[in-house]
Design an enzyme around this catalytic site. Structure first.
Site, PDB file in Angstrom:
ATOM      1  N   THR A  25      65.019  23.440  78.216  1.00 35.88           N
ATOM      2  CA  THR A  25      65.541  23.001  79.510  1.00 35.88           C
ATOM      3  C   THR A  25      64.523  23.217  80.622  1.00 35.88           C
ATOM      4  O   THR A  25      64.299  22.332  81.460  1.00 35.88           O
ATOM      5  CB  THR A  25      66.857  23.728  79.826  1.00 35.88           C
ATOM      6  OG1 THR A  25      67.821  23.418  78.800  1.00 35.88           O
ATOM      7  CG2 THR A  25      67.413  23.311  81.178  1.00 35.88           C
ATOM      8  N   VAL A  26      63.892  24.379  80.640  1.00 34.86           N
ATOM      9  CA  VAL A  26      62.874  24.640  81.662  1.00 34.86           C
ATOM     10  C   VAL A  26      61.669  23.728  81.438  1.00 34.86           C
ATOM     11  O   VAL A  26      61.059  23.233  82.389  1.00 34.86           O
ATOM     12  CB  VAL A  26      62.465  26.126  81.662  1.00 34.86           C
ATOM     13  CG1 VAL A  26      61.375  26.390  82.697  1.00 34.86           C
ATOM     14  CG2 VAL A  26      63.678  27.004  81.971  1.00 34.86           C
ATOM     15  N   LYS A  46      70.904  14.266  78.526  1.00 38.67           N
ATOM     16  CA  LYS A  46      71.291  15.275  77.540  1.00 38.67           C
ATOM     17  C   LYS A  46      72.351  14.631  76.644  1.00 38.67           C
ATOM     18  O   LYS A  46      73.508  14.460  77.065  1.00 38.67           O
ATOM     19  CB  LYS A  46      71.869  16.502  78.245  1.00 38.67           C
ATOM     20  CG  LYS A  46      72.295  17.624  77.315  1.00 38.67           C
ATOM     21  CD  LYS A  46      71.122  18.461  76.860  1.00 38.67           C
ATOM     22  CE  LYS A  46      71.603  19.662  76.037  1.00 38.67           C
ATOM     23  NZ  LYS A  46      70.478  20.518  75.602  1.00 38.67           N
ATOM     24  N   GLY A 210      59.522  33.304  82.243  1.00 39.70           N
ATOM     25  CA  GLY A 210      60.290  33.475  83.470  1.00 39.70           C
ATOM     26  C   GLY A 210      60.166  32.329  84.455  1.00 39.70           C
ATOM     27  O   GLY A 210      60.631  32.443  85.594  1.00 39.70           O
TER      28      GLY A 210
END
Length: 246
Positions: A25-26, A46, A210
């Site tokens: 997703t990132v 999606k 992150g």
């Protein structure tokens, strides 16, 4: 396994992974941000979203928060955190039909320069059913669309085998594929550097661990530096990149 082309990818592009939780997703958000910074109209689709019963933000919500694509669509939602076909059966909901997904992606490709299709789990996870009643996977969707795939992989131990298996599955289906490391650690160890050396011929990007927690404005400005020109980034020298992150 073939090395990846540096020519920028357009039209439908599959975003899959070597497994679940690898950062698809990132990664989708980063490619969206870089492509839109390059002036492209981007849609994110999606096909099957699972685990919606918790009420937490879903993948399209996260991509929208980080990168604000022109269009974001989820084709089918299922409450349980399972593979989409299994989730449909458990919830007694109609499974997503392959050509419904194909038609939806093609419709977005008619209106956008780039359509990122984010899968669930890995390349061969059962997503839904064909008209014949047989299960289909994201690999089948890529073949039907004639599109390339971004394979999001881990940077650490075990990734070489999982990545090689996924790339081999793509190659057997004539699906061009490149590898994107979903979370490069702030303090990489020997295993990370050794894996990087093996994967460089196939790499199209590497996201810092992150990255999804970064302020969206900073994320969008930073994304091109994480990706190669194939994905509208500016990362074109892995040796220089490695020196910078040491």
């Amino acid at each position: 396994m073939r090395t990846v082309s540096a020519t920028p990818w357009r039209g439908p592009v599959l975003v899959t992974g070597t497994d679940t939780g690898v950062g698809k997703t990132v990664a989708t958000a980063a490619v969206t941000a870089a492509a839109q910074a390059a002036g492209l109209r981007v849609a994110v689709v999606k096909p099957g979203q699972t685990g919606t019963a918790t009420g937490d933000p879903v993948d399209i919500d996260e991509v929208t928060r980080l990168a604000a694509p022109l269009t974001g669509r989820t084709l089918a939602n299922f409450p349980d955190p399972l593979a989409p076909l299994a989730a449909a059966r458990v919830a007694e909901l109609p499974p997503l039909e392959l050509y419904t997904a194909v038609d939806a992606v093609r419709a977005e490709a008619d209106k956008h320069d780039l359509v990122l299709v984010e899968g669930a789990g890995g390349l061969l996870v059962p997503m839904g059913l064909r008209p014949s009643g047989e299960p289909w996977t994201m690999a089948d969707l890529a073949v039907s669309l004639g599109c390339p795939a971004v394979v999001v992989a881990r940077a650490g131990l075990g990734t070489l085998n999982h990545t090689a298996l996924t790339l081999e599955a793509c190659e057997r289906r004539a699906v061009p594929a490149g590898v994107l490391l979903g979370a490069w650690p702030a303090e990489p160890e020997l295993v990370h550097w050794a894996n990087l050396t093996e994967l460089v011929p196939y790499l199209v990007g590497a996201l810092p661990a992150g990255a999804g927690a970064i302020d969206p404005g900073v994320f969008r400005r930073s994304a091109p530096g994480w990706l190669t020109p194939a994905l509208y980034g500016v990362l074109d020298d892995w040796r220089a990149w490695a020196e910078e992150v040491r």
